[in-house]
Write an enzyme that holds these catalytic residues in place. Structure first.
Site: not given
Length: 1023
Positions: A863, A988, A990
């Site tokens: 990002c 994302h 994560e």
């Protein structure tokens, strides 16, 4: 490990900390012709959320006066003008949510819950204000987090402790205070109104929060003895209350307070309500350590004084050689005498609205287009709902991401399945008929919503009450008293519930002059209830998504109204410009408790497939929203009812459960045990087709396609998005939700997601060091560290200031992870300011160049980190064809779940995943890949350096919105280098590496999601 800032993920019991505040922001844009009645007004801020601990998730709510829906002509429109200086309802609907979302996104807090109501009514009344609505809009914001037990109580501060102002500078903000924000709009001078407007700075808030996080993470060594947010009254309130806790006094130097406006008077410095500030008390021996944390985070702070042992507050001013405050604290903080009011109860604003003769089809479509009921996608996707990586249930439900969830749920940590839930309840229009009933219904709705989460008992729920009223108006004080008494002394005690926190705003009216005649808009008494509770297992949260893959099912209605079907104050009355006479109510608190207990018991037994509460729009809206989420049809029979429209659209408390037909007897036994037999019945079933058929015995009340109903439900959101964002994107999104053959989100994996390929390497007991790099404004580092830790790495928190100061060196790490967020608030371009801080620093440039050229090291940018590393491509071998990342095609921040495909590439992170398709969290405003030339894009593809791309729900690469949320060519959303050591991703992973972090997931995903593989691939590559 404080010195090296190593992340440590230890299981620890937690206590829920809740605080809900009211925030409002000014708006001023051109209205959309013909779309709004022009309602709006002055908006104010009543304080800032800010306490110890770590905020985890947020909620937001908006209430504005009616939008004018095409075809809905209000009877007073011809003579109901507005002065140009008052913002319109449309302005509020556009700018209010955008401002709130922008702050939340940059601050890094997920917004996963909210409400939205529009209301305006002209009633015939000789004694009450006839115009009722929200010229003075309500915007509610708050949060849920957790705090360690050791940090719950404020510590005793010794004499000589340092008093510190942490965060932003003093500004001319909030100085209207009680003189402006606590009177009706239009009743004060314009300059005083402006002085009351709060202007937020999320980037400073983020830095201040990071300092606080670094402090409490030290556990028993936390240097903060006491913390106080700066809200109403500014430092004049926060500092005296801080030092009074330990029965101390204080010596303050006013000119030590940081200020952005040098001309401020002592009073202005002392009393301004500039936000993003805290007052801290820190022992003198810990000051140097605290200062080092502030400098590391680049967070402004100032030592403004110290505590004394004489109980006296003296505020000095070295510039004017004066002491503006020199008083005993007990004088400053002494309690004022109690206020006594005499109130008079007045007749309600009832009218003779009648449902018996209504055209049910016409009523259904009017309701579906009412903003209170309609699709809220335009409000939801502008907000980041995944930051922190601890969100289990957000508003979007199922494979088609339908915004119908009843409850928001977070996980407690990165390893367990316990968590927290929050919900909201609000039934303000009912107060025009019955204030006490409105309050009971608000509490009841919060409970029927939070019942979707796995909460052990109703008594585990805690409530927050936010009260808005126009005190001083005839009858309004009496209504407020009746409502508070109803829930505070009667209803909540009967349920075993407490309301420990809340706020109020008691000036909810606007006055103006029109044609020389005075006019006035008075808001209904408005109680917004937020409910919070611990959750045993987040995986057992129920959603409204109907299932058609579970065999023969039945829909069971639990009707706490017991067939009364009262329609006063309902949305049904509202769309016909009326109010009605008798409002719904919760007549039996124990029946509500029985509903909660029944759902909990049935969920524990695995007997509920879908759950949705009944609220605005009645059981009709409940059912069709369940069908929208499940992309299925309905066969419903309400049975013999006296007034079909009332039975279909009444907003009595209740819920609809989908169960397996074979479980019906067992379900009925549970309902009977909790006293609900007479209040529950089977009303139909889900079907696999596209038709929604609703009957009352032999009479067909409604026979429509689900797609047509969805068209009406999503039209309001479409029109708002078309006005606010890129119109073409709005049209593409509207077309996508109306595609009856859309297969929805899915997962096609070319590997076993449950195989832990890192296990052999972890078993050796060696954890390679990985730098989790961040800059001011970055907000995704904790979840990124947790994912790498889970994969067998030793993650270290590395701030850019650590590299600049030489406290840490890149050469000491095997991996570099550049995290997402808003570095420098994105004011220098998405990630580009961060990159330039490296490119223009010779020592940093050399260090990063050396790291990128190491053959034993890897790097991952996500990002904002993806944007930053793309701007460093001149330092990265093989990155010459990489794009830069610019504003999304939609011209809006995009918070979504998107489908992506792993493309064959040399990326070490994606080894063995080629050809897989699965959903992933997206949260960015500038993610569109822009190439210097078409040749660069072609070269990237030819070299197989395009690693990840957006695909639609049919698995095809796409540039169509919203399947491709940013408009990147070829769906590109991930690139790599020829040797695969360095990879950039815009989404994302994560935030969704665990199954429970995904808004939608296949039933077979148990603990890991497919995205855990990328971290394990890195661990295997390191060896």
């Amino acid at each position: 490990d404080v010195d090296s800032h190593r992340y440590d993920f230890n299981d620890e019991s937690i206590d829920i900390l809740m605080k809900v505040e009211t925030h409002n922001h000014p708006t001023a844009i051109s209205p959309f012709p013909g779309a709004a009645t022009g309602s709006g007004g002055e908006i104010r801020d009543e304080g800032a959320v800010g306490r110890g601990g770590k905020p985890k998730a947020g909620l937001a709510g908006f209430t504005v006066s009616n939008l004018r829906i095409p075809g809905f002509v209000q009877p007073w429109e011809s003579d109901h003008g507005r002065p140009a200086r008052i913002a319109s309802a449309l302005d509020i609907m556009v700018d209010g949510p955008l401002g709130a979302a922008a702050f939340n996104n940059e601050f890094g807090r997920p917004n996963i819950l909210g409400y939205f109501r529009t209301f305006e009514l002209q009633a015939a009344s000789d004694t009450r204000a006839s115009l009722r609505g929200y010229h003075k809009p309500i915007m509610i914001a708050g949060g849920l987090g957790n705090v360690r037990r050791m940090h719950v109580e404020k510590a005793e501060a010794p004499a000589g402790a340092k008093i510190i102002v942490l965060g932003g500078p003093a500004m001319l903000i909030g100085l209207g205070g009680g003189a402006a924000s606590s009177v009706g709009s239009g009743a004060s001078a314009e300059d005083l109104d402006f002085a009351s407007v709060q202007r937020g700075n999320p980037e400073i808030q983020r830095r201040a929060q990071e300092v606080i996080d670094q402090c409490w993470a030290l556990g028993e060594s936390n240097p903060i003895l006491l913390i106080h947010d700066v809200g109403a009254g500014g430092l004049s309130n926060a500092i005296p209350e801080s030092i009074a806790h330990s029965q101390r006094g204080g010596r303050i130097e006013l000119r030590a307070v940081p200020s952005d406006e040098p001309g401020m008077s002592p009073l202005e410095i002392w009393c301004n309500e500039a936000q993003e500030r805290y007052v801290l008390v820190i022992a003198a021996k810990d000051l140097e350590r605290f200062q080092s944390l502030c400098e590391r985070e680049r967070c402004p702070y100032a030592v403004v004084g110290e505590t004394s042992d004489d109980g006296w507050l003296k505020v000095g001013d070295r510039l004017l050689q004066d002491a503006p405050v020199d008083l005993p604290l007990e004088v400053i903080l002494g309690k004022p005498p109690k206020m006594t009011r005499e109130v008079r109860r007045l007749e309600s604003l009832a009218d003779d609205f009648e449902a018996r003769a209504l055209d049910i089809r016409d009523a259904a479509y009017r309701l579906l287009r009412l903003p209170t009921i309609a699709d809220k996608t335009f409000l939801i996707t502008i907000a980041d709902r995944t930051v922190g990586g601890m969100i289990s249930r957000d508003p979007m439900v199922g494979p088609w991401q339908t915004p119908v969830s009843d409850v928001a749920v977070t996980v407690s940590d990165y390893t367990s399945n316990s968590g927290e839930a929050m919900s909201m309840g609000e039934r303000s229009p009912l107060a025009l008929l019955n204030a006490a009933a409105s309050a009971r219904m608000a509490v009841g709705e919060a409970i029927t919503n939070i019942a979707a989460a796995d909460i052990q008992a109703l008594t585990d729920v805690r409530l927050s009450a936010n009260w808005m009223a126009a005190c001083g108006e005839p009858g309004e004080d009496a209504d407020l008293y009746a409502a508070v008494k109803a829930v505070g002394e009667e209803f909540c005690p009967a349920l075993g519930l407490a309301i420990p926190v809340g706020k109020d705003s008691l000036s909810m009216k606007t006055s103006w002059s029109e044609g020389g005649a005075p006019r006035k808009m008075v808001a209904p008494l408005s109680l917004i209830v937020s409910a919070f509770a611990p959750v045993r297992d987040v995986r057992r949260t129920l959603t409204p998504q109907l299932r058609t893959d579970q065999g023969d099912t039945a829909l069971v209605l639990i009707d706490l109204g017991a067939g009364r079907d009262r329609i006063g104050g309902s949305c049904l009355a509202q769309v016909y410009g009326s109010l009605g006479r008798i409002s719904p109510d919760c007549d039996d608190a124990q029946a509500l408790a029985g509903l909660f207990a029944s759902v909990a018991e049935l969920r524990g037994a695995g007997r509920v497939l879908a759950y949705h509460d009944r609220s605005d729009g009645g059981v009709f809206v409940t059912l069709v929203e369940m069908a929208f989420a499940g992309r299925c049809g309905l066969e419903v029979d309400l049975g013999p009812v006296a007034i079909p429209a009332a039975a279909l659209f009444s907003e009595e408390l209740g819920a609809v459960l989908q169960i397996r037909r074979r479980d019906l007897e067992a379900v009925q036994a549970v309902l009977a045990r909790h006293g609900l037999t007479a209040m529950s019945r089977v009303i139909g079933s889900a079907s696999s087709g596209d038709r929604v058929v609703i009957r009352a015995g032999n009479a067909v009340l409604l026979d429509e396609t689900r797609t047509q109903l969805r068209r009406a439900w999503s039209e309001t959101s479409y029109r708002m998005t078309e006005l606010r964002d890129n119109p073409q994107c709005a049209r593409e999104q509207y077309a996508s939700v109306l595609d009856p053959d859309d297969p929805g989100l899915h997962a096609h994996l070319t590997f076993d997601l449950n195989e832990d390929i890192a296990a052999p390497y972890i078993s050796r007991g060696v954890r390679p060091r990985v730098a989790i790099l961040r800059e001011q404004g970055v907000n995704s580092h904790i979840e990124k560290a947790a994912a790498f830790y889970r994969a067998g790495f030793e993650p270290y928190d590395v701030h850019m200031t650590d590299l600049v100061a030489g406290r840490m060196r890149l050469e000491d790490f095997r991996g570099l992870v550049v995290c997402g967020g808003f570095s420098y608030g994105d004011v220098l371009g998405a990630g580009e300011g961060w990159a330039k801080s490296i490119l223009f620093n010779s020592r940093l440039r050399e260090a990063f160049t050396a790291f990128f050229n190491r053959q034993d090291a890897f790097a991952l940018g996500v990002c904002n980190g993806c944007q930053m590393m793309s701007a460093l491509r001149e330092l990265i071998p093989g990155a010459q064809h990489w794009p830069r990342f610019v504003r999304n095609r939609s011209e809006q921040f995009e918070g979504r779940v998107s489908m992506v495909e792993i493309v064959k590439s040399p990326s070490l992170f994606l080894m063995g995943m080629e050809g897989s398709r699965m959903p992933i969290a997206v949260a960015h405003g500038e993610g569109r890949a822009e190439f210097a030339s078409e040749q660069d894009f072609d070269a990237l593809v030819r070299s197989q350096l395009l690693a990840v791309r957006f695909v639609d729900n049919r698995g095809l690469p796409t540039e169509v919105y919203p399947a491709n949320p940013n408009g990147s060519p070829g769906g590109l959303t991930g690139v790599t280098t020829p040797d695969g050591r360095i990879t950039l991703l815009m989404p994302h992973p994560e935030r969704v590496y665990r199954a429970v972090q995904n808004s939608w997931r296949p039933d077979e995903w148990l603990e890991d999601s497919p995205w855990m593989r990328i971290y394990r691939n890195a661990r295997r590559w390191v060896g």
